[in-house]
Design a protein around this motif. Structure first.
Motif, PDB file in Angstrom:
ATOM      1  N   PRO A  94      30.346 -15.925   9.195  1.00  0.00           N
ATOM      2  CA  PRO A  94      30.628 -17.368   9.143  1.00  0.00           C
ATOM      3  C   PRO A  94      31.818 -17.736   8.248  1.00  0.00           C
ATOM      4  N   VAL A  95      32.090 -16.893   7.229  1.00  0.00           N
ATOM      5  CA  VAL A  95      33.219 -17.174   6.336  1.00  0.00           C
ATOM      6  C   VAL A  95      34.534 -17.133   7.121  1.00  0.00           C
ATOM      7  N   GLN A  96      34.656 -16.176   8.029  1.00  0.00           N
ATOM      8  CA  GLN A  96      35.878 -16.065   8.824  1.00  0.00           C
ATOM      9  C   GLN A  96      35.870 -17.042  10.002  1.00  0.00           C
ATOM     10  N   ALA A  97      34.695 -17.538  10.363  1.00  0.00           N
ATOM     11  CA  ALA A  97      34.588 -18.452  11.501  1.00  0.00           C
ATOM     12  C   ALA A  97      35.086 -19.852  11.169  1.00  0.00           C
ATOM     13  N   VAL A  98      34.698 -20.380   9.999  1.00  0.00           N
ATOM     14  CA  VAL A  98      34.825 -21.826   9.801  1.00  0.00           C
ATOM     15  C   VAL A  98      36.222 -22.351   9.470  1.00  0.00           C
ATOM     16  N   PRO A  99      37.220 -21.523   9.122  1.00  0.00           N
ATOM     17  CA  PRO A  99      38.574 -22.091   9.086  1.00  0.00           C
ATOM     18  C   PRO A  99      39.031 -22.615  10.458  1.00  0.00           C
ATOM     19  N   SER A 100      38.299 -22.264  11.526  1.00  0.00           N
ATOM     20  CA  SER A 100      38.579 -22.790  12.862  1.00  0.00           C
ATOM     21  C   SER A 100      38.249 -24.275  12.985  1.00  0.00           C
ATOM     22  N   PHE A 101      37.529 -24.831  12.008  1.00  0.00           N
ATOM     23  CA  PHE A 101      37.070 -26.219  12.075  1.00  0.00           C
ATOM     24  C   PHE A 101      37.863 -27.064  11.066  1.00  0.00           C
ATOM     25  N   PRO A 102      38.518 -28.111  11.509  1.00  0.00           N
ATOM     26  CA  PRO A 102      39.375 -28.884  10.589  1.00  0.00           C
ATOM     27  C   PRO A 102      38.621 -29.479   9.408  1.00  0.00           C
ATOM     28  N   SER A 103      37.325 -29.775   9.560  1.00  0.00           N
ATOM     29  CA  SER A 103      36.578 -30.386   8.449  1.00  0.00           C
ATOM     30  C   SER A 103      36.371 -29.420   7.285  1.00  0.00           C
ATOM     31  N   SER A 104      36.679 -28.124   7.487  1.00  0.00           N
ATOM     32  CA  SER A 104      36.616 -27.164   6.376  1.00  0.00           C
ATOM     33  C   SER A 104      37.727 -27.415   5.352  1.00  0.00           C
ATOM     34  N   PHE A 105      38.698 -28.259   5.728  1.00  0.00           N
ATOM     35  CA  PHE A 105      39.851 -28.533   4.856  1.00  0.00           C
ATOM     36  C   PHE A 105      40.028 -30.051   4.713  1.00  0.00           C
ATOM     37  N   PRO A 106      39.089 -30.705   4.007  1.00  0.00           N
ATOM     38  CA  PRO A 106      39.162 -32.171   3.919  1.00  0.00           C
ATOM     39  C   PRO A 106      40.430 -32.673   3.233  1.00  0.00           C
TER      40      PRO A 106
END
Length: 409
Positions: free
Chosen positions: A220-232
């Motif tokens: 999951p750590v490598q997965a979630v940079p795919s989601f813009p909300s990971s970088f508010p």
């Protein structure tokens, strides 16, 4: 689509779990049976991605009003998932962001490590979009014999090589997992983790009962940079932004998992554009190995070291005598100097001339290797000069958690 992708993951898992197979390709191992070549057609079929065809290359040129990168027009980046959807959205005026990464397990990068960053730099410039670069120092601590402190130090050292590729600091955020994970990023991680069963993780990644739970918990750590909300700090209010991931095809398992979960938690599936492996000097049977310094050209190699490695270790498709070579010509399919020139010699006309003359026996192996030494020496020297100018303050600037107000300019 989600059901199909989970089915693909189970099929990969069955093979990853121990069946003897012709080739093994996953984030931690790339090998072909009996030292053979990786069959990329079989890999596309097995992974369920699509071949990147000429029509997509021409469409990129049309949309960006610039020539396609050499890696694109020569098929180094050869497969994709939903790249056409990214181009559709871009053509409608919708922006996207780029995400790529590096697992910092060694002091110096070899040329194979540079390929995704060289290509990502082109994509950033051509499409004028922001980029996030993940340094998975936590992954390398979990998989390698490294301390946390050493993993973090290597992440900063590798960041200097990445910055030396020429990324725009006003459009780029580089982050270390050990430093950045938390908050919205962690909430997305837990959201993904809850939706992937242990059996699915075993199927996708081939985990065994001997693997510690740190490895099982990492995807999951490598997965979630795919989601813009990971970088508010970057994408607040832009939660519908699409993501394009340039990477080598051995990273595909992470993002098959991500693409299955994404629609179930309200995000677009990330799109991927995937490269083949840069072969070792000794032959095209996988990718370079950091454990064998003579299998690779490193960005720290001197001109003398590059010349020695190419002349001594680069596998030749030439014949074993000049007379035989003049008569039969070289086998370009197995010749490593030709493979390397196909990656790094920009001039299409010169490359075709070398291939024609060498294949016909009118050019000798030594001449081809000499041209390769020139090309690689220039590339490495240029990178070394750029890296020498990267200061700790520049690294801090790229890794600072800050808004990027001009990221789409």
């Amino acid at each position: 689509m989600a059901a199909v992708e989970i089915k693909e993951e189970r099929e990969v898992g069955a093979k990853a779990g121990g069946e003897e197979e012709e080739q093994i390709v996953n984030p931690w191992e790339v090998s072909a049976k009996d030292g053979g070549k990786i069959d990329y057609d079989k890999l596309i079929d097995r992974f369920g991605c699509q071949r990147l065809d000429q029509s997509l290359v021409e469409r990129v040129e049309r949309l960006t009003s610039r020539p396609a990168h050499v890696f694109l027009r020569r098929g180094v980046f050869f497969a994709h998932r939903d790249f056409n959807d990214i181009l559709d959205a871009y053509e409608r005026g919708d922006k996207f962001y780029l995400y790529t990464g590096r697992g910092p397990s060694s002091e110096a990068l070899h040329l194979g490590h540079l390929i995704p960053f060289m290509f990502t730099k082109y994509l950033q410039d051509a499409f004028k979009v922001p980029l996030v670069i993940q340094l998975t120092d936590d992954e390398k601590f979990l998989w390698k014999n490294l301390t946390i402190e050493e993993s973090r130090r290597l992440a900063r050292e590798n960041a200097k090589d990445i910055i030396a590729c020429g990324f725009d600091v006003s459009k780029t955020f580089i982050f270390s997992d050990f430093d950045y994970v938390g908050g919205a990023f962690y909430r997305n991680m837990v959201n993904v983790a809850k939706r992937v069963t242990y059996n699915q993780a075993v199927g996708i990644f081939g985990f065994t009962g001997e693997d510690h739970i740190g490895k099982v918990s990492f995807p999951p750590v490598q997965a979630v940079p795919s989601f813009p909300s990971s970088f508010p700090h970057l994408f607040s209010g832009k939660e519908n932004l699409r993501c394009l991931i340039p990477c080598a095809i051995d990273q595909d398992p992470y993002f098959r998992m991500t693409r299955d979960v994404a629609p179930r938690i309200g995000y677009h599936k990330p799109a991927l554009i995937e490269s083949s492996f840069f072969p070792a000097l000794q032959g095209e049977n996988g990718k370079m190995s950091a454990s064998d310094p003579n299998s690779a050209i490193y960005v720290t190699d001197s001109a003398k070291e590059i010349k020695t490695k190419v002349n001594r270790y680069a596998f030749s498709g030439g014949q074993d005598s000049v007379e035989k070579h003049r008569q039969l010509g070289a086998n370009l399919e197995v010749d490593i100097p030709i493979k390397y020139l196909s990656f790094f010699l920009d001039d299409d006309v010169e490359l075709e001339h070398i291939k024609k003359e060498y294949g016909a026996g009118r050019m000798l192996t030594g001449e081809v290797k000499q041209r390769l030494v020139e090309v690689l020496t220039e590339l490495v020297e240029r990178h070394r000069r750029a890296r020498a100018s990267v200061t700790d303050e520049m690294v801090d600037a790229f890794m600072a958690v800050r808004p990027l107000p001009h990221m789409f300019a």
